[in-house]
Design a protein around this motif. Structure first.
Motif, PDB file in Angstrom:
ATOM      1  N   LYS A   9       6.875   4.178  -8.014  1.00 14.14           N
ATOM      2  CA  LYS A   9       6.044   4.755  -8.915  1.00 14.14           C
ATOM      3  C   LYS A   9       7.324   3.972 -10.385  1.00 14.14           C
ATOM      4  O   LYS A   9       8.190   4.088 -10.220  1.00 14.14           O
ATOM      5  CB  LYS A   9       5.931   5.704  -8.954  1.00 14.14           C
ATOM      6  CG  LYS A   9       5.083   6.178  -7.514  1.00 14.14           C
ATOM      7  CD  LYS A   9       3.711   5.964  -7.956  1.00 14.14           C
ATOM      8  CE  LYS A   9       2.901   6.643  -6.799  1.00 14.14           C
ATOM      9  NZ  LYS A   9       1.724   6.053  -6.661  1.00 14.14           N
TER      10      LYS A   9
ATOM     11  N   GLY B 251       6.218  -1.214  -4.350  1.00 13.60           N
ATOM     12  CA  GLY B 251       5.603  -0.020  -4.024  1.00 13.60           C
ATOM     13  C   GLY B 251       6.780   1.159  -4.813  1.00 13.60           C
ATOM     14  O   GLY B 251       5.836   2.826  -4.449  1.00 13.60           O
TER      15      GLY B 251
ATOM     16  N   THR C 133       1.340  -1.041  -0.100  1.00 14.89           N
ATOM     17  CA  THR C 133      -0.288  -0.178  -0.228  1.00 14.89           C
ATOM     18  C   THR C 133       0.812   1.263  -0.152  1.00 14.89           C
ATOM     19  O   THR C 133       0.331   2.116  -0.612  1.00 14.89           O
ATOM     20  CB  THR C 133      -1.085   0.418   1.077  1.00 14.89           C
ATOM     21  OG1 THR C 133       0.011   0.132   2.540  1.00 14.89           O
ATOM     22  CG2 THR C 133      -2.023  -1.127   0.792  1.00 14.89           C
ATOM     23  N   GLN C 134       1.878   0.956   0.428  1.00 16.10           N
ATOM     24  CA  GLN C 134       3.147   2.276   0.221  1.00 16.10           C
ATOM     25  C   GLN C 134       4.676   1.676   0.020  1.00 16.10           C
ATOM     26  O   GLN C 134       4.744   0.697   0.573  1.00 16.10           O
ATOM     27  CB  GLN C 134       2.789   3.110   1.744  1.00 16.10           C
ATOM     28  CG  GLN C 134       3.488   1.883   2.944  1.00 16.10           C
ATOM     29  CD  GLN C 134       3.184   3.063   4.453  1.00 16.10           C
ATOM     30  OE1 GLN C 134       2.401   4.125   4.195  1.00 16.10           O
ATOM     31  NE2 GLN C 134       3.215   2.561   4.765  1.00 16.10           N
ATOM     32  N   CYS C 135       5.687   3.008  -0.024  1.00 12.55           N
ATOM     33  CA  CYS C 135       6.771   2.503  -0.739  1.00 12.55           C
ATOM     34  C   CYS C 135       7.349   1.650   0.021  1.00 12.55           C
ATOM     35  O   CYS C 135       7.138   2.120   1.451  1.00 12.55           O
ATOM     36  CB  CYS C 135       7.581   3.762  -1.279  1.00 12.55           C
ATOM     37  SG  CYS C 135       9.137   2.965  -1.291  1.00 12.55           S
TER      38      CYS C 135
END
Length: 157
Positions: free
Chosen positions: A157, A155, A25-27
């Motif tokens: 981009k 996670g 859900t997050q880096c």
């Protein structure tokens, strides 16, 4: 074999099959503090070199292992990898058992592992995902797809 998975047409046109099952859900922050590290576990030298070159050009620290002894040594060497690429066709080893054992280790349980192999059988994909794989790729794969998959399981981009 007829496999119907979302995005199969696009992936097929890119020359590979990928299924990222788990995205954080997050880096995930790098364990070393500055650069992400990836351990490539593959006994095929040409595949290992291609994967290593692709990931090094993308800014990753890369280590590799081709057999049981090297795998154990690399997993005991700090820093622990942030992600692993694992071929299931290792000589003298069952890659799916290696996957399960890595995820049983308390310090490695959260490390994303992408199985990267030449096997595309429904049972093999299901077994890898059941043992904790974060993704599944078929060799040969395009460098862009490899980079995107590693970024996805971390996670990024």
């Amino acid at each position: 074999m007829n496999i119907t998975l979302p995005g199969m047409r696009e992936l097929k046109s890119a020359g590979c099959y990928i299924n990222i099952a788990k995205r954080p859900t997050q880096c995930i922050p790098p364990r070393s503090g500055d650069k992400y590290g990836v351990l490539i576990i593959d006994s095929d030298q040409s595949s290992m070199l291609l994967f290593a070159r692709t990931l090094m050009l993308a800014g990753f620290n890369v280590r590799s292992a081709a057999n049981r002894e090297e795998v154990v040594a690399e997993l005991n060497k700090p820093p622990l990898p942030d992600a692993l690429l694992l071929d299931t066709g290792l000589p003298g080893l069952n890659g799916l058992d290696v996957l399960a054992r890595i995820h049983q280790h308390p310090q490695l349980t959260a490390v994303p592992i992408i199985v990267i192999t030449s096997k595309l059988e429904r049972e093999e994909v299901a077994a890898a995902l059941a043992r904790g794989a974060s993704g599944y790729m078929i060799k040969p794969c395009m460098p862009e797809a490899l980079r995107a998959s590693v970024h996805a399981v971390l996670g990024l981009k």
